[in-house]
Design an enzyme around this catalytic site. Structure first.
Site, PDB file in Angstrom:
ATOM      1  N   TYR A  89      24.689  29.514  43.371  1.00 16.30           N
ATOM      2  CA  TYR A  89      24.436  30.066  42.107  1.00 16.30           C
ATOM      3  C   TYR A  89      23.181  29.396  41.612  1.00 16.30           C
ATOM      4  O   TYR A  89      22.688  29.570  40.575  1.00 16.30           O
ATOM      5  CB  TYR A  89      25.315  30.984  41.595  1.00 16.30           C
ATOM      6  CG  TYR A  89      25.564  32.487  41.410  1.00 16.30           C
ATOM      7  CD1 TYR A  89      26.911  32.163  42.748  1.00 16.30           C
ATOM      8  CD2 TYR A  89      25.368  33.153  41.196  1.00 16.30           C
ATOM      9  CE1 TYR A  89      27.422  33.839  43.049  1.00 16.30           C
ATOM     10  CE2 TYR A  89      25.503  34.634  41.503  1.00 16.30           C
ATOM     11  CZ  TYR A  89      26.883  34.869  42.915  1.00 16.30           C
ATOM     12  OH  TYR A  89      27.272  35.922  42.794  1.00 16.30           O
ATOM     13  N   ASP A 130      32.872  35.801  42.727  1.00 12.26           N
ATOM     14  CA  ASP A 130      31.844  37.117  42.616  1.00 12.26           C
ATOM     15  C   ASP A 130      32.536  38.352  43.711  1.00 12.26           C
ATOM     16  O   ASP A 130      32.957  39.678  43.666  1.00 12.26           O
ATOM     17  CB  ASP A 130      30.459  36.672  42.832  1.00 12.26           C
ATOM     18  CG  ASP A 130      29.939  38.304  42.995  1.00 12.26           C
ATOM     19  OD1 ASP A 130      29.580  38.747  41.967  1.00 12.26           O
ATOM     20  OD2 ASP A 130      29.334  38.640  44.198  1.00 12.26           O
ATOM     21  N   ASP A 144      34.956  41.733  43.470  1.00  8.84           N
ATOM     22  CA  ASP A 144      34.836  43.686  43.732  1.00  8.84           C
ATOM     23  C   ASP A 144      36.535  44.089  43.765  1.00  8.84           C
ATOM     24  O   ASP A 144      37.037  44.582  44.325  1.00  8.84           O
ATOM     25  CB  ASP A 144      33.434  43.632  44.123  1.00  8.84           C
ATOM     26  CG  ASP A 144      32.907  43.732  43.197  1.00  8.84           C
ATOM     27  OD1 ASP A 144      32.190  43.162  42.165  1.00  8.84           O
ATOM     28  OD2 ASP A 144      31.567  44.230  44.142  1.00  8.84           O
ATOM     29  N   ASP A 169      39.547  33.702  52.606  1.00  7.70           N
ATOM     30  CA  ASP A 169      39.208  34.741  53.579  1.00  7.70           C
ATOM     31  C   ASP A 169      41.443  35.278  53.685  1.00  7.70           C
ATOM     32  O   ASP A 169      41.278  36.871  53.418  1.00  7.70           O
ATOM     33  CB  ASP A 169      39.356  34.082  54.987  1.00  7.70           C
ATOM     34  CG  ASP A 169      40.347  33.227  55.796  1.00  7.70           C
ATOM     35  OD1 ASP A 169      40.508  32.166  54.715  1.00  7.70           O
ATOM     36  OD2 ASP A 169      39.741  32.999  56.667  1.00  7.70           O
ATOM     37  N   LYS A 229      37.623  27.750  50.159  1.00  6.61           N
ATOM     38  CA  LYS A 229      37.141  26.976  51.805  1.00  6.61           C
ATOM     39  C   LYS A 229      37.026  26.235  52.480  1.00  6.61           C
ATOM     40  O   LYS A 229      36.209  25.617  52.706  1.00  6.61           O
ATOM     41  CB  LYS A 229      36.211  28.571  52.086  1.00  6.61           C
ATOM     42  CG  LYS A 229      35.821  28.617  53.432  1.00  6.61           C
ATOM     43  CD  LYS A 229      37.166  29.952  54.455  1.00  6.61           C
ATOM     44  CE  LYS A 229      37.000  29.621  56.079  1.00  6.61           C
ATOM     45  NZ  LYS A 229      37.947  29.859  56.525  1.00  6.61           N
TER      46      LYS A 229
HETATM   47  C1  IPM Z   1      28.769  39.811  39.165  1.00  2.00           C
HETATM   48  C2  IPM Z   1      27.362  40.250  39.604  1.00  2.00           C
HETATM   49  C3  IPM Z   1      26.213  38.831  39.804  1.00  2.00           C
HETATM   50  C4  IPM Z   1      26.898  38.093  40.033  1.00  2.00           C
HETATM   51  C5  IPM Z   1      24.614  39.824  40.223  1.00  2.00           C
HETATM   52  C6  IPM Z   1      24.567  40.500  39.584  1.00  2.00           C
HETATM   53  C7  IPM Z   1      24.025  38.834  40.131  1.00  2.00           C
HETATM   54  O1  IPM Z   1      27.455  40.787  41.055  1.00  2.00           O
HETATM   55  O2  IPM Z   1      28.790  39.638  37.628  1.00  2.00           O
HETATM   56  O3  IPM Z   1      29.497  39.626  39.684  1.00  2.00           O
HETATM   57  O4  IPM Z   1      26.334  37.995  41.380  1.00  2.00           O
HETATM   58  O5  IPM Z   1      27.430  37.490  39.564  1.00  2.00           O
HETATM   59 MG    MG Z   2      29.760  40.511  41.256  1.00  2.00          MG
END
Ligand code: IPM
Ligand code: MG
Length: 355
Positions: free
Chosen positions: A137, A244, A248, A220, A188
């Protein structure tokens, strides 16, 4: 009365409507727990950019630096180039305020919310420490021969010893205070050899914490284990991009993006709290987005500010409402954004009365 200065950036898409509900709940909490949140709202996001050709002006940024915390709704909008507002707002705050930990609790509040058969609250209670200022990032990327057949695109993943160490240490400190006392390193390093620095630094820091047990998973495999045996995880620490992605996945374990909250933290400094979900433009303005993630981000913010009782009251109110099927129920309970906010705010007042 203790007062806290909080910057509120409601942002894009569903950001403003979930932020409104989070503020409703924070107001209820501050009323009954006796503290004051002095909020300053900032309009930054895509609409502001399109109207004023400005993303995040320096004077506002300077002002925010002097506050106690920042609340962010959501950022991102298909009307502008990919990444423009994300880098101009979220990444700018994370990097320039040096918010080096992205703390993402994955807690399942009710078995009915978990899509994994036979798993529930006893199995899913982990917390991901996502390194938040380095890795993929840092924006070190480029293109050569753009558009040509021999085009080259590169992006550098950056890891510094200091950056890795402070994230890893944060994870161990966190684990020390939890019942399980376990930290898993998720990396990884078998393919991304630069991540050997994570392997080494993790081992060095672990040696200082004899009471904390350690584990390791390649990212993974971690995606598989988080689904198959989520109960194996307590605290996990991982580089930025993997953090990140796996959070999710983690959000789904706890009931979806409508529930998952996060804190972007630099201990002792102004820190930023936000739901993990994005701006979901297609759901914006319809009063259908769950505000629970934003409300829980508010709870994390209060915990960070030291208002533990108020923070716990918000969490326990959300849990009660979920478990009794009054919100987030499968086919039961209210779902409208505003109605969920109203119920949680009322429950927080009741919870305070019971303390
Ligand atoms: C998160 C989001 C951000 C990230 C995006 C919006 C840049 O997905 O906070 O998880 O990748 O960090
Ligand atoms: Mg995210």
């Amino acid at each position: 009365m203790t007062q806290y200065d909080v910057a509120v950036i409601a942002g894009d898409g569903i950001g403003p409507e979930v932020t409104r509900e989070a503020m409703k709940v924070l107001d209820a909490a501050s009323e009954v727990f006796g503290f004051q949140l002095r909020r300053t709202e900032y309009p930054f996001g895509t609409d502001h950019y399109l109207e004023h050709d400005e993303i995040f002006p320096d004077d506002a940024f300077e002002e925010i630096k002097g506050m106690n915390a920042i609340f962010l709704g959501a950022i991102g909008d298909p009307r502008v180039p990919v990444g423009l507002i994300e880098y101009g707002v979220i990444a700018k705050l994370r990097f320039e305020l040096d918010l080096y930990v992205n703390l993402r609790p994955i807690k399942c509040y009710d078995e009915r919310l978990c899509p994994i058969k036979g798993k529930g609250p006893d199995d899913i209670d982990m917390i991901i420490v996502r390194e938040n200022t380095e890795g993929a990032y840092t924006g070190m990327y480029g293109f050569a021969h753009k558009g040509q057949a021999l085009e080259v695109a590169t992006q550098t993943m950056v890891y510094t010893r200091a950056g890795v160490e402070r994230a890893v240490r944060y994870a161990f400190e966190l684990a020390k205070a939890r019942t399980r006392k376990q930290v898993t390193l998720i990396d990884k390093a078998n393919a991304v050899r630069a991540q050997d620095i994570w392997t080494r630094v993790f081992a060095e820091v672990a040696a200082e914490y004899p009471d904390v047990s350690t584990d390791h998973a390649y990212v993974d495999a971690a995606c598989m284990w988080m689904i198959k045996n989520p109960e194996w995880f307590d605290v996990a620490v991982t580089p930025n991009l993997f953090g990140d992605i796996i959070t999710d996945l983690g959000a789904v374990l706890q009931g979806g993006m409508g529930i998952a909250a996060s804190g972007n933290i630099h201990p002792g400094r102004v820190s930023l709290f936000e739901p993990i979900h994005g701006s979901a433009p297609k759901h914006a303005g319809k009063n259908v987005a769950s505000p629970v993630a934003a409300i829980m981000a508010g709870s994390m913010m209060l915990d960070y500010l030291g208002e533990k009782a108020a923070s716990n009251a918000i969490e326990s109110s959300v849990v009660d409402l979920i478990r009794s099927g009054r919100i987030e129920g499968v086919g039961t309970g209210v779902h409208e954004t505003t109605a969920v906010g109203d119920l949680v705010a009322a429950e927080v007042k009741n919870a305070a009365a019971r303390v």
